[in-house]
Design a protein around this motif. Sequence first.
Motif: not given
Lengths: 232, 232
Positions: A127-131, A197-199, A50-52, A158-162
């Motif tokens: 949350g994700t970068a997209a959210t 806000g990301c499961t 979804r983010t991509a 550096r932290l959330v996405t990985p």
Amino acid sequence: MVDKVLGVLGGMGPLASAHFMVRLTLLTPAAEDQAHIPAVLWSDPRVPPRTAAKLQGGADPLPALLRGIRGLQAAGCGAIAIPCNTAHGWFEPMRDATPLPILHIVDAAAADLARQDVAPGRIGLMGTAATLAMRLYQDRLEGAGWDCLVPDGDAMQRLVTPAIDLVKANRVAEAYPPLAEVAQGLAARGAQAVVLGCTEIPLGIAAGPTLPFPVIDTIDALARASIAWALD
Amino acid sequence: MVDKVLGVLGGMGPLASAHFMVRLTLLTPAAEDQAHIPAVLWSDPRVPPRTAAKLQGGADPLPALLRGIRGLQAAGCGAIAIPCNTAHGWFEPMRDATPLPILHIVDAAAADLARQDVAPGRIGLMGTAATLAMRLYQDRLEGAGWDCLVPDGDAMQRLVTPAIDLVKANRVAEAYPPLAEVAQGLAARGAQAVVLGCTEIPLGIAAGPTLPFPVIDTIDALARASIAWALD
């Protein structure tokens, strides 16, 4: 005996939606099998990321989301819960494609902020970068008086996405340190509570010591909203 | 990307089948969502109690089981896993009602005994009173050289049956002491390993200290068999 059947559009990721089923069960007041909530989990991890799709022009997940909704409808479900925050970026076209109500995860999170007596004011949002970029939470919560602080771009990259990717790769324990660091950073900036806000995030956060401030677990929040629907 | 879809006939109980989905995910070698196994969980806790049907002339669960199988077939599943041992007492009529293969949980347990290098000889078997009375395990495992010791009637009535009911009522931690006592009793009688032949039992056993002998977790065993099917 509960006769409403909950449809769960999952697989995004599969660990989050499986854990949603566990929490749906454990949060239901039931003394025997027959008092639990009938549910169908459509766990389709083939849905394009979804983010991509939102941020990098990746494949559109909507056809796969609609296929799942049609499957849940055919199975006899009466409402749909989607334990993936980013997928709510396609909420309107999903809602328009089905007569079934879809329980919005941000409404569930707002109800949980109220349940936990989080006063209007500054809260943290992960949350994700997209959210975050879609402002899925900010626009809905700010109307209710909660101002959302979000991690900066460096902390996201550096932290959330990985860490979200680690959970999707079954490396859950490794996701705790980076996620806890970001949540603590938001608290240090004045957030009285942090919305996960990301499961994937509550799964990582549950793998280590409890944080010393309230968190909104969006898996649990959506499970509570689902139980309220089923037992109403 | 895995394109086979696993059908999971669950809800018996709902915590066991939700936990099956968690274990299916965690045991799959996958580095991202799209490498996980697509699955549909049909969690129907309204299925009449299986033990009461076999031993006390209770309502027949077969119509509800067949409804679930038809639902999974309509959803596009390619095989069916049933994370409830007692429901395998209706294996033949279910198998005869669908063209889909059903992965037998006792075959999965036998594969796990071999995977854990449990030598032919005496093993312990725990399960519902119906599973033991139907000899679901004994007849299949004794042919392969494993002799099944089972709890006596007093232990079943006083410890195993109430503990299974505690798990179905979400009181998981309370199920550990009675289940561990029975497993340890079987080990003391010479069992080199204990088969947890009811999917509520591994949930209770996981809620306390690890037992000092091998156990066959039939949730994990069926998840491994399902992964082998999907990735084959």
